[in-house]
Design an enzyme around this catalytic site. Structure first.
Site, PDB file in Angstrom:
ATOM      1  N   SER A 120     -43.567 -47.812   4.575  1.00  0.00           N
ATOM      2  CA  SER A 120     -45.008 -47.625   4.810  1.00  0.00           C
ATOM      3  C   SER A 120     -45.323 -46.129   4.854  1.00  0.00           C
ATOM      4  O   SER A 120     -46.457 -45.733   4.443  1.00  0.00           O
ATOM      5  CB  SER A 120     -45.295 -48.074   6.339  1.00  0.00           C
ATOM      6  OG  SER A 120     -44.780 -47.248   7.319  1.00  0.00           O
ATOM      7  N   SER A 121     -44.185 -45.014   4.878  1.00  0.00           N
ATOM      8  CA  SER A 121     -44.567 -43.730   4.735  1.00  0.00           C
ATOM      9  C   SER A 121     -43.361 -42.930   4.562  1.00  0.00           C
ATOM     10  O   SER A 121     -42.188 -43.542   4.729  1.00  0.00           O
ATOM     11  CB  SER A 121     -45.249 -43.212   5.799  1.00  0.00           C
ATOM     12  OG  SER A 121     -44.583 -43.227   7.131  1.00  0.00           O
ATOM     13  N   ILE A 155     -39.952 -40.885   3.720  1.00  0.00           N
ATOM     14  CA  ILE A 155     -38.877 -41.309   2.825  1.00  0.00           C
ATOM     15  C   ILE A 155     -38.568 -42.503   2.394  1.00  0.00           C
ATOM     16  O   ILE A 155     -38.494 -42.662   1.163  1.00  0.00           O
ATOM     17  CB  ILE A 155     -37.433 -40.826   3.543  1.00  0.00           C
ATOM     18  CG1 ILE A 155     -37.490 -39.077   3.830  1.00  0.00           C
ATOM     19  CG2 ILE A 155     -36.351 -40.986   2.700  1.00  0.00           C
ATOM     20  CD1 ILE A 155     -36.332 -38.628   4.982  1.00  0.00           C
ATOM     21  N   SER A 210     -29.292 -38.613   9.506  1.00  0.00           N
ATOM     22  CA  SER A 210     -30.137 -37.341   9.767  1.00  0.00           C
ATOM     23  C   SER A 210     -29.067 -36.077   9.935  1.00  0.00           C
ATOM     24  O   SER A 210     -27.880 -36.442  10.244  1.00  0.00           O
ATOM     25  CB  SER A 210     -30.958 -37.365  11.322  1.00  0.00           C
ATOM     26  OG  SER A 210     -31.361 -36.263  11.506  1.00  0.00           O
ATOM     27  N   TYR A 227     -32.086 -39.762  20.254  1.00  0.00           N
ATOM     28  CA  TYR A 227     -32.051 -39.915  18.888  1.00  0.00           C
ATOM     29  C   TYR A 227     -30.747 -39.681  18.228  1.00  0.00           C
ATOM     30  O   TYR A 227     -30.384 -40.196  17.366  1.00  0.00           O
ATOM     31  CB  TYR A 227     -33.406 -39.143  18.285  1.00  0.00           C
ATOM     32  CG  TYR A 227     -33.548 -39.216  16.443  1.00  0.00           C
ATOM     33  CD1 TYR A 227     -33.989 -40.114  16.027  1.00  0.00           C
ATOM     34  CD2 TYR A 227     -33.257 -37.921  16.082  1.00  0.00           C
ATOM     35  CE1 TYR A 227     -34.239 -40.179  14.738  1.00  0.00           C
ATOM     36  CE2 TYR A 227     -33.204 -37.891  14.439  1.00  0.00           C
ATOM     37  CZ  TYR A 227     -33.785 -39.012  13.997  1.00  0.00           C
ATOM     38  OH  TYR A 227     -33.894 -38.929  12.619  1.00  0.00           O
TER      39      TYR A 227
END
Length: 281
Positions: free
Chosen positions: A13-14, A16, A141, A154
């Site tokens: 939806s956004s 990357i 990441s 995270y």
């Protein structure tokens, strides 16, 4: 890959994910762009139309924390297209906080999206990827290599994803399935904005951690002013989709390579502790 081959990308939806979906379609792939809430597909549809690839991008609902949703979506893909050639695990959620102050619920929720969701999607896709001699590409990441202050949950999830994929890769390779992890650094996208950080409230709730948290937020804010664009971060994803033999691990920028390289050459951990300690002191 050829124009007939199909890639499923989560979290489009956004950011990357959106950029990867449009880029993969421009590279000639049939793209199944998935998201938890298809009502948010407007920006993706607009970007695909602008790139003149709307006919190669199909939007479907998939919630990585719902096993039934994952299975249903994959079933639709196979029913409609007859094959799946690649899975791009991109869906994720950030979290800033520390466990003593915040408790276990945010840790579990962060692990559910960023780790177990990846495992579930990969598990469900593997039979189809074995059939097509396909590939699994997972956006992790630099936080999956270097632990960072106030990103305990995270980074723990991203570390787990890296370990899972690194362990899976040689096994999957025996059956013709390539596994790649893509490690972005700071990316200027809605992923950051979506965390909706109320900084004053965070600092008020941080108790004895407030000075360190304030220093970290100030440093992070400066970092994201010079972040990569989603298109730049998505480029290695497209390369991994289209390369004959993609590498297992790839970073999205020189900064990301230098940053992760610090960890990979840091046998006693002192270099990383000195680096990240400077962020909070």
């Amino acid at each position: 890959m050829t124009a007939e081959r199909t890639v499923l990308i989560t979290g489009t939806s956004s950011g990357i994910g959106l950029a990867a979906a449009v880029g993969a379609a421009r590279a000639g792939l049939r793209v199944v762009a998935t998201m938890r809430d298809t009502a948010k597909a407007g920006p993706l549809r607009e970007a695909a139309a602008e790139a003149r690839v709307a006919d190669r991008v199909a939007v479907k609902r998939l919630d990585v924390v719902d096993a039934g949703s994952v299975v249903a979506c994959l079933g639709e893909v196979i029913d409609e297209y007859g094959r799946l050639d690649a899975l791009v695990n991109n869906a994720g959620a950030g979290y800033v906080g520390t466990v003593e102050q915040d408790g276990m619920d945010p840790v579990r929720a962060t692990m559910e999206v960023n780790f177990f969701g990846v495992v579930e999607a990969t598990r469900a896709a593997l039979p189809h990827l074995r059939a097509s001699q396909g590939r699994v590409i997972t956006v992790t990441s630099v936080g999956g290599v270097v632990g960072q202050p106030f990103n305990e949950a995270y980074c723990a999830a991203k570390f787990a994803v890296e370990g899972f994929m690194e362990s899976l890769a040689p096994v999957a390779a025996t059956l013709g399935v390539h596994v790649t992890v893509v490690e972005p650094g700071a990316v200027a996208s809605e992923f950051v904005a979506s965390q909706e950080l109320d900084v004053p409230a965070l600092l008020e709730a941080a108790g004895p951690y407030a000075p360190a948290l304030r220093a970290y937020i100030e440093r992070a804010t400066k970092t994201f002013t010079s972040a990569q664009t989603p298109d730049e971060a998505a480029a290695p994803v497209i390369a991994a989709l289209t390369a004959d033999r993609p590498p297992f691990r790839v970073q999205t920028s020189d900064w990301a390579r230098d940053f992760t390289g610090t960890k990979l050459a840091d046998l006693d951990g002192s270099a990383v502790q000195s680096l990240t300690g400077s962020w909070v002191g």
